[in-house]
Write an enzyme that holds these catalytic residues in place. Structure first.
Site, PDB file in Angstrom:
ATOM      1  N   PRO A  71       0.664  -1.254   0.100  1.00 11.90           N
ATOM      2  CG  PRO A  71      -0.366  -1.290   2.152  1.00 11.90           C
ATOM      3  CD  PRO A  71       1.074  -1.811   1.430  1.00 11.90           C
ATOM      4  CD  GLU A  72       3.637   3.288  -4.133  1.00 11.13           C
ATOM      5  OE1 GLU A  72       3.593   4.214  -4.233  1.00 11.13           O
ATOM      6  OE2 GLU A  72       4.387   2.189  -4.425  1.00 11.13           O
TER       7      GLU A  72
END
Length: 274
Positions: A2-3
Site C-alpha cells: 500500500p502506498e
DNA sequence: AGCTGGTCCTGATGGC
DNA sequence: TGCCATCAGGACCAGC
C-alpha cells in the site's frame, strides 16, 4: 503493497461504514507485528466509539474519544470490514469487533503495525512517527516550492528524496517511478541539481499520479485488496513500473530497470532527463 | 535462490 | 576534535 492511494481507498471504504460504530471487543491472535501489539489494547478500546477514520501519509487513524488507533499496512497488510465474521485464516492477526461489522487486520509479512495513541499524550502530530513527515501531497500546501527548497544542497537522487517521506509523504516505490516519468525527470538526477521549474512539474505529476490511482480504486499490486475485498486496477495503467524492456507508451524506447537504494526503479531513458 | 509494495534504526561519511 | 546533517545498508517477514 500500500502506498498512499491504496491507504486512501481503504480509508474511504471504511469511513462511511464504521464512523460512529462502537467497539465491542478486540481479538489479537498474533501480536508480533512490526512493533508488538500491546497486550492491553483490547481493554483500552473496548466500548470506545470510532469517531472518524483519518489518514496521515500511509498511516490510517481510527479516531476514538480517548485516543487514536494508528494502523499501518506495511508491505502486505489488509484491513477489511466483514459483515459476518468468517473463520479467521492464517495471517488474520487482529479482529476489531464493532457494531458495524468485524474489522480484520491481515498481514502475511507482519511489517504492519497497530499502535494506540492516548489522547492525553498530546497532539498526534507530535507523535514520533509523524513528527518528521513531510506535507500531504493532496493538500493545497503541497507545491514545487516545498520540494525545491528542501532539495538545495542535497546529493541524494530525486527518487530517494521522494521515498524518504521527509518532504512529501505517501509516494512509495511504484508511484515514485510513475511520477518521475510523468514529470520527465530521471530518477537518477541529484535532488540538488533540479531547477525550480522542474520541481513545479514534479509536484503536479505527483498529485495527478496519486489522484488517478485513487480514482481507480487503488493501484494494487498483484494482491491489493480494499476495505471491501475489491481488487484495485492500477497495475494495468502503469507507464513504467514493472515494464522493463517494453516500449515506452510515449516514444516506444524500451523501458529500463535499475536498482537504487536496494529498490527497483523503472524509467524511460529517452523521455526522462537529468 | 531471488525477487517483492515500507520504513525504522544504526553506523559511516563529510562539512563546518 | 566534536557536533551535526546526510546518506547507505541492514533489519524485519512470507509468498511467489
Amino acid at each position: 503493497m500500500p502506498e498512499l492511494p491504496e491507504v486512501e481507498v481503504v480509508r474511504r471504504g471504511l469511513e462511511s461504514r464504521i464512523a460512529r460504530a462502537s467497539i465491542g471487543g478486540i481479538t489479537v491472535r498474533e501480536p508480533r507485528l512490526r512493533w508488538p501489539v500491546r497486550a492491553d489494547l483490547p481493554s483500552l478500546m473496548r466500548d470506545e466509539t470510532i469517531e472518524s477514520v483519518g489518514r496521515r501519509g500511509k498511516y490510517l487513524l481510527l479516531r476514538c474519544k480517548t485516543g487514536t488507533l494508528i494502523v499501518h499496512l506495511g508491505m502486505s497488510g489488509q484491513f477489511r470490514l466483514l459483515s459476518a465474521a468468517d473463520a479467521p485464516r492464517r495471517h488474520d492477526h487482529v479482529d476489531i469487533v464493532t457494531s458495524a461489522g468485524v474489522l480484520r487486520f491481515t498481514d502475511p509479512r507482519r511489517f504492519g503495525a497497530l499502535l494506540w495513541h492516548d489522547a492525553r499524550a498530546g497532539d498526534l502530530t507530535l507523535h514520533p512517527l509523524f513528527a518528521k513527515l513531510g506535507v500531504e501531497p493532496l493538500s493545497p500546501a503541497f507545491d514545487g516550492k516545498i520540494l525545491y527548497r528542501a532539495s538545495r544542497g542535497r546529493s541524494l537522487s530525486i527518487k530517494q528524496m521522494l521515498l524518504s517521506g521527509r518532504e512529501v509523504v505517501g509516494v512509495g516505490n511504484i508511484y515514485a517511478s510513475e511520477s518521475l516519468f510523468r514529470a520527465g525527470i530521471s530518477p537518477r538526477a541529484r535532488a540538488g541539481s533540479l531547477s525550480r521549474a522542474r520541481y513545479e512539474a514534479l509536484a503536479v505529476a505527483i498529485r495527478e499520479t496519486l489522484t488517478d490511482a485513487i480514482a481507480r480504486g487503488g493501484s494494487s499490486l498483484r494482491d491489493f485488496v480494499g476495505s471491501d475485498g475489491e481488487q484495485g486496477h492500477f497495475q494495468l495503467d502503469c507507464q513504467v513500473y514493472g515494464r522493463a524492456g517494453e516500449p515506452c507508451r510515449s516514444c516506444t524506447t524500451p523501458i529500463v530497470s535499475i536498482r537504487q537504494h536496494q529498490r527497483s526503479t523503472f524509467f524511460c531513458p529517452a523521455c526522462q532527463r537529468r
